[in-house]
Design an enzyme around this catalytic site. Structure first.
Site, PDB file in Angstrom:
ATOM      1  N   HIS A   1      86.575  27.904  39.620  1.00 55.20           N
ATOM      2  CA  HIS A   1      85.972  28.056  41.045  1.00 55.20           C
ATOM      3  C   HIS A   1      84.607  27.469  41.298  1.00 55.20           C
ATOM      4  O   HIS A   1      84.449  26.671  42.198  1.00 55.20           O
ATOM      5  CB  HIS A   1      85.808  29.364  41.383  1.00 55.20           C
ATOM      6  CG  HIS A   1      87.125  30.278  41.609  1.00 55.20           C
ATOM      7  ND1 HIS A   1      88.121  29.849  42.413  1.00 55.20           N
ATOM      8  CD2 HIS A   1      87.882  31.527  41.078  1.00 55.20           C
ATOM      9  CE1 HIS A   1      89.010  30.755  42.390  1.00 55.20           C
ATOM     10  NE2 HIS A   1      88.943  31.647  41.715  1.00 55.20           N
TER      11      HIS A   1
ATOM     12  N   HIS B   1      91.442  44.261  46.547  1.00 51.48           N
ATOM     13  CA  HIS B   1      92.003  42.825  47.057  1.00 51.48           C
ATOM     14  C   HIS B   1      92.328  42.835  48.572  1.00 51.48           C
ATOM     15  O   HIS B   1      92.008  41.966  49.267  1.00 51.48           O
ATOM     16  CB  HIS B   1      93.147  42.254  46.159  1.00 51.48           C
ATOM     17  CG  HIS B   1      92.597  41.729  44.891  1.00 51.48           C
ATOM     18  ND1 HIS B   1      92.076  42.457  43.848  1.00 51.48           N
ATOM     19  CD2 HIS B   1      92.633  40.485  44.365  1.00 51.48           C
ATOM     20  CE1 HIS B   1      92.210  41.730  42.778  1.00 51.48           C
ATOM     21  NE2 HIS B   1      92.336  40.279  42.931  1.00 51.48           N
TER      22      HIS B   1
ATOM     23  N   GLY C   1      89.634  39.423  50.841  1.00 49.70           N
ATOM     24  CA  GLY C   1      90.242  38.670  51.633  1.00 49.70           C
ATOM     25  C   GLY C   1      91.574  38.232  51.446  1.00 49.70           C
ATOM     26  O   GLY C   1      92.165  37.374  51.781  1.00 49.70           O
ATOM     27  N   TYR C   2      92.405  39.087  50.548  1.00 47.09           N
ATOM     28  CA  TYR C   2      93.556  38.856  50.163  1.00 47.09           C
ATOM     29  C   TYR C   2      94.697  39.622  51.065  1.00 47.09           C
ATOM     30  O   TYR C   2      95.922  39.638  50.818  1.00 47.09           O
ATOM     31  CB  TYR C   2      93.670  39.231  48.613  1.00 47.09           C
ATOM     32  CG  TYR C   2      93.287  38.118  47.702  1.00 47.09           C
ATOM     33  CD1 TYR C   2      94.038  36.940  47.301  1.00 47.09           C
ATOM     34  CD2 TYR C   2      91.833  38.040  47.553  1.00 47.09           C
ATOM     35  CE1 TYR C   2      93.523  36.126  46.596  1.00 47.09           C
ATOM     36  CE2 TYR C   2      91.292  37.113  46.954  1.00 47.09           C
ATOM     37  CZ  TYR C   2      92.273  36.074  46.391  1.00 47.09           C
ATOM     38  OH  TYR C   2      91.733  34.926  45.677  1.00 47.09           O
TER      39      TYR C   2
ATOM     40  N   HIS D   1      88.334  30.888  34.010  1.00 50.52           N
ATOM     41  CA  HIS D   1      88.746  30.923  35.431  1.00 50.52           C
ATOM     42  C   HIS D   1      87.645  30.803  36.532  1.00 50.52           C
ATOM     43  O   HIS D   1      87.678  30.018  37.234  1.00 50.52           O
ATOM     44  CB  HIS D   1      89.498  32.249  35.565  1.00 50.52           C
ATOM     45  CG  HIS D   1      90.019  32.603  36.765  1.00 50.52           C
ATOM     46  ND1 HIS D   1      91.442  32.171  37.216  1.00 50.52           N
ATOM     47  CD2 HIS D   1      89.616  33.005  38.033  1.00 50.52           C
ATOM     48  CE1 HIS D   1      91.569  32.401  38.475  1.00 50.52           C
ATOM     49  NE2 HIS D   1      90.431  33.161  39.048  1.00 50.52           N
ATOM     50  N   GLU D   2      86.673  31.712  36.369  1.00 51.95           N
ATOM     51  CA  GLU D   2      85.676  31.751  37.130  1.00 51.95           C
ATOM     52  C   GLU D   2      84.819  30.424  37.249  1.00 51.95           C
ATOM     53  O   GLU D   2      84.569  30.004  38.470  1.00 51.95           O
ATOM     54  CB  GLU D   2      84.512  33.077  37.275  1.00 51.95           C
ATOM     55  CG  GLU D   2      85.250  34.459  37.010  1.00 51.95           C
ATOM     56  CD  GLU D   2      86.196  34.460  38.357  1.00 51.95           C
ATOM     57  OE1 GLU D   2      85.765  33.870  39.324  1.00 51.95           O
ATOM     58  OE2 GLU D   2      86.980  35.141  38.306  1.00 51.95           O
TER      59      GLU D   2
ATOM     60  N   GLU E   1      92.848  28.805  44.529  1.00 51.70           N
ATOM     61  CA  GLU E   1      92.974  29.050  42.912  1.00 51.70           C
ATOM     62  C   GLU E   1      93.348  27.988  42.033  1.00 51.70           C
ATOM     63  O   GLU E   1      93.454  28.282  40.716  1.00 51.70           O
ATOM     64  CB  GLU E   1      94.093  30.261  42.805  1.00 51.70           C
ATOM     65  CG  GLU E   1      93.595  31.853  43.427  1.00 51.70           C
ATOM     66  CD  GLU E   1      92.372  32.196  42.597  1.00 51.70           C
ATOM     67  OE1 GLU E   1      92.150  32.190  41.567  1.00 51.70           O
ATOM     68  OE2 GLU E   1      91.691  33.012  43.642  1.00 51.70           O
TER      69      GLU E   1
ATOM     70  N   PHE F   1      92.480  45.498  50.690  1.00 55.03           N
ATOM     71  CA  PHE F   1      91.661  46.589  51.775  1.00 55.03           C
ATOM     72  C   PHE F   1      90.151  46.514  51.745  1.00 55.03           C
ATOM     73  O   PHE F   1      89.525  47.064  52.601  1.00 55.03           O
ATOM     74  CB  PHE F   1      92.161  48.025  51.324  1.00 55.03           C
ATOM     75  CG  PHE F   1      93.608  48.233  51.738  1.00 55.03           C
ATOM     76  CD1 PHE F   1      94.181  48.021  52.718  1.00 55.03           C
ATOM     77  CD2 PHE F   1      94.520  48.838  50.545  1.00 55.03           C
ATOM     78  CE1 PHE F   1      95.693  48.467  52.941  1.00 55.03           C
ATOM     79  CE2 PHE F   1      95.867  49.134  50.472  1.00 55.03           C
ATOM     80  CZ  PHE F   1      96.484  48.701  52.000  1.00 55.03           C
ATOM     81  N   ALA F   2      89.621  45.732  50.683  1.00 50.95           N
ATOM     82  CA  ALA F   2      88.265  45.477  50.798  1.00 50.95           C
ATOM     83  C   ALA F   2      87.924  44.027  50.454  1.00 50.95           C
ATOM     84  O   ALA F   2      86.864  43.664  49.911  1.00 50.95           O
ATOM     85  CB  ALA F   2      87.474  46.493  49.879  1.00 50.95           C
TER      86      ALA F   2
END
Length: 797
Positions: free
Chosen positions: A581, A709, A714-715, A577-578, A607, A711-712
């Site tokens: 990216h 994701h 970019g989601y 997965h990574e 994604e 609250f800290a």
């Protein structure tokens, strides 16, 4: 102007949703869906950076994986921003002795970041000197700006990139080599850095120059990439407050500073709360059922904590909330009370005492709503969607269709689990709860498919997995990946450095890989992030282009004793997965640095390459190339491969509902939550949970306090992106299925087309157009339904 953005966004997203959501499932035909296990940031990209809804100058993206497991998120956070402090000295107090600056690695010229020598003591003087220089560059640009590429975009890119690279070094070290000294240094200079970002993002001369280009007679002659840059800069300037009057702008800037501070504090509290939990076990009966790898790691952890004679056989053993420790307990520990204790500790992280994130969440949501209102939006979700493919309504519509599709299969999953546990004589069979689900799911999976993840570990050693992954990349994209250790400084001895070469053996990119968990200094999850972006403007030493550099970070099980890192199949998927990216960042052919690689791509499309790469974990030839016993070299037995494929959609409805819970509560908090209103954040989570969880959420569940994701990261109002992009990625992989997965020639030809479109074009073209260039048509949901084993069922939820 903000309204105009929304109208254009709605027109763009409605076309895609017609294929994704409207046709995905009808009310009379519902099907099982599966949430792919790994997905993060970040980021990064690492699927990680803590970007606000609109990217700011100097902000890179990082992509983490989604929260997928019934008990754990494999790719938890995006990379955190750093804190601010109202007590930090103003820019006028930035004077630093010149001799200390001469040797400061942050402000030197470097071909590769000096990760090995940057220390906390360098952060304050280095960042302040950097900001001083960039302020001078910005003033010069504003005084000489013209609506031309050489007099506007090129000098702007140099300013944006330098801040992004240098701040990226500091922030990256905080993610992988955290310390109180580094936190303190970042906290002190963060307000000054944010102040400069706001100054840059609200520059009226730069904004006016971009508007002039857009309105010029030469607009039609610009390339797609240059048009995208201009349009994005104008949008971002508005979202950064360029059009606000003095008082409103002052308030807006104060909000931005506060949001930076609270986001970083949230992230630090999660990390500290995770590290705080330690359970020492001396009686082996208490951890009966844990596999040898977990016992070895638990003993190794105990030894590192001062129990020098700890051994896997005789203990003592230390259990933590770090993924390689937490997951085996939930999957394998027969001791139900231990599972309950560890589960409760996990979902209650950062929810009490000095590390309580509850008031921080309240402040973040309150400030985001105020920010949205200042910009003329009803809620923060609308701000977030202004830079995405979807709209609030379209995202909610997709989630509801998927929720309806998943409910009945998830109910059946639970009935199957109860029946199985009852047949096994479990006293709790008719009262299964959260700390039972993962344990009994693993037993059922072992029984149904004769698959034991722990027994598979010897077939997935990290060196073999990486060799196979690089072999796949060569076949698909005609690239060679070679070890380049020693060429670039690294932050830890476990970090590997690689060079990516084209078919002519010319370097085209580089990347770092930091694979192992280090809970004392490294935050959890998996992510990819950029170090350098490809750019013609920033080429050096006579080269025509600056090559892209990325880093991939995971938190998998480290080597134990003389054994290499032996991976679970889910950890294999995480690496794939990574790497997806990273490939989009590294294989870009876009020379315009502001839209090269992962830059400039709408958040709900990033994604696609990462989820696409996960599909290859189930491709027979690919899996067999990596699945070799680390001691004997024997390949994975064919019948085991077949069982892995058969188990791909195991508990699909339940896993899908979990993802939908996260995405739905995210949208609810950013559209309907009223600060100090009748519903608390936990009331909303409970309400959403009743519609998305077959077993109700525990009343004392405080998962939101560790939901990094949104609250800290970019989601915020963007977690739905994982599902949105899943449609795109499944359809992209179906192109290879159509061409023939048994034909190397067909795979290479289709891989070349994928590279030349999805991976090459970066943010220089809209994601929908790029997809059509590759697929020859707009997205279809059929491949996703097929891959996930979706079956018609009657919705009853």
């Amino acid at each position: 102007m903000a309204r105009a953005f929304r109208n254009r966004n709605a027109e763009r997203s409605s076309r895609l949703l017609f294929f994704i959501a409207a046709n995905m499932l009808s009310a009379s035909c519902v099907a099982v869906t599966r949430s792919l296990p790994t997905r993060f940031s970040p980021a990064p990209r690492h699927l990680c950076l803590l970007a606000a809804a609109s990217p700011k100058p100097g902000h890179n993206k990082s992509f983490p994986c989604p929260l997928w497991s019934a008990s754990f998120s494999f790719c938890l956070d995006r990379r955190p921003k750093s804190t601010t402090s109202s007590a930090a000295p103003p820019p006028s107090s930035m004077a630093v002795a010149s001799d200390s600056l001469d040797s400061n690695p942050l402000i030197q010229d470097f071909a590769f970041p000096p990760f090995d020598v940057v220390e906390p003591k360098h952060v304050r003087p280095g960042i302040r000197e950097l900001l001083r220089k960039l302020e001078n560059d910005l003033e010069k640009l504003e005084g000489t700006v013209e609506p031309t590429w050489p007099r506007l975009v090129e000098p702007l890119e140099k300013i944006v990139d330098r801040l992004q690279v240098v701040w990226g070094i500091v922030n990256h070290l905080k993610s992988v080599k955290d310390s109180p000294e580094l936190r303190s240094a970042i906290e002190e200079v963060q307000p000054e850095k944010v102040k400069f970002q706001l100054r840059l993002g609200q520059s009226k001369p730069i904004y006016d120059a971009f508007k002039a280009i857009q309105n010029s007679s030469s607009w039609s002659t610009l390339s797609d990439a240059r048009k995208r840059i201009v349009e994005a800069q104008i949008k971002e300037a508005v979202l950064n407050g360029v059009a606000l009057e003095d008082e409103q702008r002052k308030k807006f800037n104060e909000i931005e500073q506060e949001l930076e501070k609270f986001s970083q504090k949230f992230s630090e509290n999660v990390l500290d709360a995770t590290k705080k939990f330690e359970k020492l076990i001396t009686d082996k009966k208490e951890i009966e059922g844990l596999p040898a790898t977990a016992l070895g790691l638990a003993a190794q952890t105990a030894a590192l904590k001062g129990h020098e004679n700890a051994s896997a056989e005789n203990g003592p053993w230390m259990i933590t909330l770090d993924a390689p420790s937490y997951i085996p307990v939930m999957q394998h520990a027969k001791n139900r009370s231990l599972r309950e204790e560890v589960y409760r500790a996990y979902v209650m992280r950062a929810s009490s005492g000095d590390l309580d994130n509850t008031p921080i969440i309240g402040q973040i949501l309150k400030l985001r709503l105020e920010k949205a209102n200042i910009l003329g939006y009803k809620n923060y979700a609308e701000v977030s969607m202004a830079m995405k493919m979807a709209t609030v309504d379209r995202a909610a519509e997709l989630l509801e269709k998927l929720r309806s599709a998943s409910w009945d299969p998830a109910v059946q999953d639970m009935e199957d689990l109860k029946t199985f546990a009852g047949n096994a004589g479990a006293a709790e069979a008719n009262q299964l709860t959260h700390w039972d689900i993962t344990f009994w799911s693993e037993r059922l999976r072992e029984s149904k498919y004769d698959i034991n993840e722990e027994e598979l570990r010897p077939y997935f050693s990290l060196p073999k997995v990486m060799d196979g992954l690089f072999g796949l990349a060569k076949k698909l994209f005609d690239i060679n990946i070679e070890t380049a250790d020693g060429l670039a400084p690294v932050w830890n001895n476990d970090v590997k450095f690689y060079c990516v070469k084209d078919s002519s053996n010319n370097p085209i990119a580089y990347f770092y890989f930091d694979p192992y968990s280090r809970p004392s200094e490294k935050r959890g999850g998996a992510w990819m992030d950029e170090v350098f972006a490809r750019s013609y403007v920033l080429a050096r030493d006579g080269a025509p282009i600056r090559l892209p550099i990325a880093h991939m970070v995971c938190n998998q099980t480290p080597p134990v004793g003389d054994k290499p890192s032996l991976m679970t199949f889910r950890e294999v998927e995480t690496v794939f997965h990574e790497f997806g990216h990273a490939l989009q960042h590294m294989l870009t052919k876009q020379d315009e640095g502001l839209v090269a690689g992962i830059r400039g791509i709408e958040w709900d499309a990033v994604e696609l390459p990462s989820q696409f790469m996960e599909n290859w974990c189930y491709h027979r030839n690919t899996l067999m190339s990596i699945a070799k016993h680390y001691e004997t070299g024997e390949p994975l037995p064919e019948e085991v491969y077949q069982r892995l494929v058969a188990a791909k959609t195991f508990r699909a409805g339940s896993l899908s509902l979990r993802q939908i819970r996260f995405a739905s509560v995210d949208l609810e908090l950013h559209t309907k939550y009223i600060p100090n209103g009748p519903e608390s954040i936990f009331d909303i989570d409970q309400r959403v949970g009743r519609m998305t969880q077959v077993i109700p959420v525990l009343p004392e569940d405080r998962f939101l306090c560790s939901f990094s994701h949104i609250f800290a990261g970019g989601y915020a109002a963007g977690y739905y992106s994982y599902k949105w992009a899943e449609v795109l990625s499944a359809d992209a992989f179906s192109a290879f299925e159509d061409a023939g997965l048994d034909s190397d020639k067909a795979i290479r030809e289709t891989g070349h087309r994928f590279r030349e479109t999805i991976l090459a074009l970066g943010g220089g073209k809209s994601p929908l157009e790029v997809f059509v260039d590759f697929r020859g048509r707009e997205p279809s949901p059929e491949p996703l339904l097929r891959h996930n084993g979706l079956l018609p069922v009657a919705a009853s939820a």
